[in-house]
Design an enzyme around this catalytic site. Structure first.
Site, PDB file in Angstrom:
ATOM      1  N   LYS A 206      42.477  35.574  37.170  1.00 18.13           N
ATOM      2  CA  LYS A 206      42.105  36.533  37.206  1.00 18.13           C
ATOM      3  C   LYS A 206      42.333  37.032  35.642  1.00 18.13           C
ATOM      4  CE  LYS A 206      44.252  37.241  41.992  1.00 18.13           C
ATOM      5  NZ  LYS A 206      45.545  37.194  42.469  1.00 18.13           N
TER       6      LYS A 206
ATOM      7  N   ARG B  31      49.303  30.241  43.950  1.00 17.62           N
ATOM      8  CA  ARG B  31      47.451  29.791  44.550  1.00 17.62           C
ATOM      9  C   ARG B  31      46.628  29.311  42.967  1.00 17.62           C
ATOM     10  NH1 ARG B  31      43.500  32.638  45.345  1.00 17.62           N
ATOM     11  NH2 ARG B  31      41.996  32.791  47.514  1.00 17.62           N
TER      12      ARG B  31
END
Ligand code: 8Y4
Length: 294
Positions: free
Chosen positions: A237, A273
């Site tokens: 991210k 995840r």
């Protein structure tokens, strides 16, 4: 030095119940592998090739040690445009069917906030629903989950994927996420969704500044008070790129992603995840060995 005299086997071993006869044991940190089913912009081989590519990637992630495969057809990156449920169905259903036929025991989650997509994905063989909107974007989603009695990931987000990174703000991000979980849990409870099937997720990057993401990752243990399974998704991210702008490894932000996954698990996350399943599994084996030695 030995810290406790009771044996680990006396501790309760939480599980998430899937369809009859299948369950996820949370006795070690689990890895959810990310499978994006989006059209290949460099060719127009068509939907079959896109689905085929995604299904074979999913099986690779499973070989790499993924415990759950998360199949998503719509990008939820900041600013990404939504697609219709027809388009999303055409992307994800063939992939779920292909994984289910190649690997009957795979645990498949569908990444969608659309009730139609969730319903048909569950019929095609998905085991759980990963809804980044926590049942807020589609009013029909709550009844799909209640009727199918499947597990559900309830993720926190401030705003919508289109607007969430425009001006995110919190006075206390960890407290506000906790209040959001309380509100969504009572919504679920009043609509017949069993708490035992819910997984909580603070939603790294979804309407969060760098400092918010760091605050969350440093305080994952605060969310243990719910006594429910926790999922954290930090893989590749933007905040990792902000801290490591020169990160090279094929632009994957792999070292940063591993650090975030390890810190999340150290704080009590049950599921991470990730894109890079093989190195995450390697790292978490060491984390688990350190914890069970303690
Ligand atoms: C590169 C590639 C950079 C992907 C950013 C991204 C979460 C999630 C996403 C999460 C749960 C993403 C669907 C965002 N993040 N579901 N989904 N938790 N439960 N961005 O954190 O991976 S998509």
């Amino acid at each position: 030095m030995q810290k406790q005299t009771f044996t680990r086997s006396e501790e309760i071993k939480p599980v998430i119940h899937l369809r009859p006869g299948r369950q996820l044991e949370l006795s070690r940190p689990l890895v959810m592998g990310i499978v994006n089913v989006t059209p290949d912009s460099f060719s127009d081989g068509g939907r079959f090739l896109d689905a085929d590519r995604a299904a074979s990637h999913a099986l690779t992630l499973q070989d790499d040690g993924a415990d759950i495969l998360d199949i998503g057809g719509e990008s939820t990156r900041p600013g990404a445009d939504p697609i219709s449920s027809e388009e999303e169905l055409q992307r994800v259903i063939p992939v779920i069917e292909a994984i289910r036929s190649d690997s009957p025991d795979a645990i498949i989650s569908v990444d969608t906030y659309k009730a139609d997509v969730a319903r048909q994905a569950l019929t095609a063989g998905a085991d759980l629903v990963n809804d980044i909107s926590a049942l807020r974007f589609d009013a029909e989603m709550v009844s799909v989950i209640a009727e199918r009695k499947c597990p559900l990931v309830l993720m926190h987000m401030q705003g919508t994927p289109q607007t969430m990174q425009q001006n995110p703000h919190y006075s206390d991000v960890v407290q506000e996420i906790g209040e959001f979980f309380e509100e969504r849990l009572s919504y679920c409870e009043s609509h017949g969704i069993d708490r035992a099937r819910i997984i909580l997720d603070p939603g790294i990057g979804f309407g969060k500044r760098l400092s918010d993401n760091l605050e969350i990752l440093g305080n994952v243990s605060e969310f243990k008070r719910f006594g429910m399974p926790l999922l954290v998704g930090a893989s590749r991210k933007g905040f990792i790129g902000m801290l490591n702008p020169e990160s090279t490894t094929a632009d994957t932000r792999i070292g940063g992603s591993l650090a975030a996954a390890v810190m999340a698990v150290a704080g009590g996350a049950d599921i991470v995840r990730v894109h890079d399943v093989a190195p995450t599994v390697e790292a978490l084996k060491i984390v688990q060995a350190i914890r069970s030695h303690a």
